[in-house]
Write a protein that holds these residues in place. Sequence first.
Motif, short mmCIF file in Angstrom:
data_model
loop_
_atom_site.label_atom_id
_atom_site.label_comp_id
_atom_site.label_asym_id
_atom_site.label_seq_id
_atom_site.Cartn_x
_atom_site.Cartn_y
_atom_site.Cartn_z
N LEU A 166 0.84 -1.21 0.00
CA LEU A 166 0.00 0.00 0.00
C LEU A 166 0.87 1.25 0.00
CD1 LEU A 166 -2.72 -1.20 2.51
CD2 LEU A 166 -3.09 -0.66 0.09
N GLU A 167 1.97 1.20 0.78
CA GLU A 167 2.86 2.36 0.84
C GLU A 167 3.55 2.63 -0.49
OE1 GLU A 167 3.87 1.30 5.47
OE2 GLU A 167 5.51 1.27 4.00
N ASN A 168 3.72 1.55 -1.27
CA ASN A 168 4.42 1.70 -2.54
C ASN A 168 3.50 1.88 -3.74
OD1 ASN A 168 7.46 1.33 -2.11
ND2 ASN A 168 6.56 -0.25 -0.82
N THR A 169 2.22 1.99 -3.47
CA THR A 169 1.28 2.16 -4.57
C THR A 169 1.14 3.65 -4.90
OG1 THR A 169 0.09 0.20 -3.85
CG2 THR A 169 -1.11 1.71 -5.28
N PRO A 170 1.26 4.02 -6.18
CA PRO A 170 1.08 5.42 -6.55
C PRO A 170 -0.27 5.95 -6.06
CG PRO A 170 1.86 4.14 -8.42
CD PRO A 170 1.55 3.16 -7.33
N PRO A 171 -0.33 7.22 -5.63
CA PRO A 171 -1.51 7.76 -4.95
C PRO A 171 -2.84 7.60 -5.70
CG PRO A 171 0.13 9.48 -5.40
CD PRO A 171 0.77 8.18 -5.67
N GLU A 172 -2.83 7.79 -7.02
CA GLU A 172 -4.11 7.68 -7.74
C GLU A 172 -4.66 6.26 -7.67
OE1 GLU A 172 -5.83 10.04 -8.82
OE2 GLU A 172 -4.40 11.71 -8.96
N LEU A 173 -3.74 5.29 -7.74
CA LEU A 173 -4.17 3.90 -7.67
C LEU A 173 -4.55 3.53 -6.24
CD1 LEU A 173 -1.52 2.26 -10.04
CD2 LEU A 173 -3.89 2.84 -10.56
N ALA A 174 -3.81 4.10 -5.28
CA ALA A 174 -4.12 3.83 -3.87
C ALA A 174 -5.54 4.30 -3.56
CB ALA A 174 -3.11 4.53 -2.97
N SER A 175 -5.95 5.42 -4.16
CA SER A 175 -7.29 5.93 -3.85
C SER A 175 -8.36 4.99 -4.43
CB SER A 175 -7.45 7.37 -4.30
OG SER A 175 -7.80 7.41 -5.65
N ASP A 176 -8.04 4.31 -5.53
CA ASP A 176 -8.99 3.30 -6.05
C ASP A 176 -9.12 2.16 -5.06
OD1 ASP A 176 -9.15 4.79 -8.40
OD2 ASP A 176 -7.63 3.58 -9.44
N ILE A 177 -7.98 1.79 -4.45
CA ILE A 177 -8.01 0.66 -3.50
C ILE A 177 -8.81 1.05 -2.24
CG2 ILE A 177 -6.58 -0.90 -2.09
CD1 ILE A 177 -4.39 -0.53 -4.29
N VAL A 178 -8.71 2.32 -1.85
CA VAL A 178 -9.51 2.79 -0.72
C VAL A 178 -10.99 2.58 -1.03
CG1 VAL A 178 -10.20 4.84 0.61
CG2 VAL A 178 -7.78 4.45 0.06
N ASP A 179 -11.38 2.87 -2.28
CA ASP A 179 -12.79 2.70 -2.66
C ASP A 179 -13.18 1.24 -2.77
OD1 ASP A 179 -13.15 5.39 -2.81
OD2 ASP A 179 -12.84 5.52 -5.00
N ASN A 180 -12.34 0.46 -3.44
CA ASN A 180 -12.75 -0.89 -3.78
C ASN A 180 -12.20 -1.99 -2.88
OD1 ASN A 180 -14.64 -0.84 -5.70
ND2 ASN A 180 -13.48 -2.06 -7.17
N GLY A 181 -11.19 -1.64 -2.11
CA GLY A 181 -10.68 -2.60 -1.14
C GLY A 181 -9.72 -3.62 -1.69
N ILE A 182 -9.40 -4.59 -0.82
CA ILE A 182 -8.41 -5.62 -1.13
C ILE A 182 -9.15 -6.94 -1.31
CG2 ILE A 182 -6.42 -6.86 -0.16
CD1 ILE A 182 -5.95 -4.37 1.63
N VAL A 183 -8.76 -7.68 -2.34
CA VAL A 183 -9.39 -8.98 -2.56
C VAL A 183 -8.42 -10.09 -2.13
CG1 VAL A 183 -10.41 -10.54 -4.25
CG2 VAL A 183 -10.75 -8.07 -4.47
N LEU A 184 -8.90 -11.00 -1.30
CA LEU A 184 -8.06 -12.11 -0.84
C LEU A 184 -8.41 -13.38 -1.61
CD1 LEU A 184 -8.27 -11.76 3.08
CD2 LEU A 184 -6.72 -10.59 1.50
N ALA A 185 -7.35 -14.10 -2.06
CA ALA A 185 -7.53 -15.38 -2.73
C ALA A 185 -6.51 -16.37 -2.17
CB ALA A 185 -7.36 -15.21 -4.24
N GLY A 186 -6.51 -17.61 -2.68
CA GLY A 186 -5.60 -18.65 -2.17
C GLY A 186 -6.21 -19.32 -0.94
N GLY A 187 -5.78 -20.54 -0.68
CA GLY A 187 -6.35 -21.31 0.43
C GLY A 187 -6.22 -20.63 1.78
N GLY A 188 -5.14 -19.85 1.96
CA GLY A 188 -4.93 -19.15 3.23
C GLY A 188 -6.00 -18.11 3.52
N ALA A 189 -6.70 -17.66 2.46
CA ALA A 189 -7.77 -16.68 2.64
C ALA A 189 -8.94 -17.30 3.40
CB ALA A 189 -8.23 -16.15 1.29
#
Length: 341
Positions: A271-294
Amino acid sequence: MIFSRLLGLFSNDLAIDLGTANTLVYAKGKGIVCNEPSVVVMRMDTKKVVAVGAEAKRMLGKTPANIMTIRPMKDGVIADFNAAGEMLKYFIKKAHNRKSFVSPRVIIGVPSAITLVEQRAVKEAAEASGAREVYLIEETMAAAVGVGLPIDEPYGNMIVDIGGGTTDVAVISMDGIVYSKAVKVGGDTMDEKIIAYVKEKYSFLIGDRTSEQIKIEIGSAFKIDEARTYDANGRDLISGIPKSVTINEDEIRETLAEPIAIIVSTIKTALENTPPELASDIVDNGIVLAGGGALLRGIDALIRQETRLPVVVTDNPLTAVVMGVGKMLEDLALLKRIAVG
Ligand SMILES: Nc1ncnc2c1ncn2[C@@H]1O[C@H](COP(=O)(O)OP(=O)(O)OP(=O)(O)O)[C@@H](O)[C@H]1O
Ligand SMILES: [Mg+2]
């Protein structure tokens, strides 16, 4: 119509998620045709394959000295080339119903941190199994496609794939990976921690399968309700005699806290390394978890608390990668846009 059905009949193309814990195969026009543990059992002397997949996993920790159980993939990459080749060959054959087949085009999902040497090893293993054209796709990209994220748009999507060997975090926009980071921490690390804890606390030895079962049955990342318990069978290290020990959810949660903290900090770094415009999209849409550990209880709640972002576990986390590679198999234009090698 008849013609396309015929074409489908002769198509042997496959998409494969060659995972540390599980290998899944998707056949063009059919969907998932094989979903089995990445385990091979071989004779030590002749190197003859005794069993592969689910049957081999049942033998884990139960084989005599002249027979070895191999997990060909470790930390997301090929650790035993010979066994990986045998496993791929077996699954490809199984996907084709053991009938002879024309050499298929094969797309394989690989970890994004894979080196060129490792890429070549995966390709060679697939070629040795009869594949004609082999494409490699970054697993996070495949997972993003598999869960239906709009990867082609100028829009930041964050996907976290918590597998058996690695956790891969990626930010994707316009068909490309803007940022990615993989750590060699996943379900296997959690299983190892449980074995070490039980040994230390109870002087009690449990096997790999039991520790995975404990994690699946009572493991959690976040306290949700009253603690569940699990009666684990194993061997008492002091008396040397087999017995059973009751383990509760709270102790397992504490045991898993360390590997889970590494996963959380990898997400925060991303998140710290994501460019700000893209980070703001993630704030809106969130994080998607996949894989068995999810599927670990409360892992979404913990990540939500730690990042203060919306977090969703995709509907079928164990099949996300293979479904994504499968979509690319059905859509060659998409494949050509994003194949890594
Ligand atoms: N309900 C569950 N709770 C916790 N962990 C689970 C659950 N179900 C499966 N797992 C774990 O998920 C892991 C397997 O996930 P997955 O199949 O996504 O990994 P993989 O793709 O084979 O590995 P990698 O991507 O690292 O190569 C195993 O460690 C397994 O124990
Ligand atoms: Mg995986």
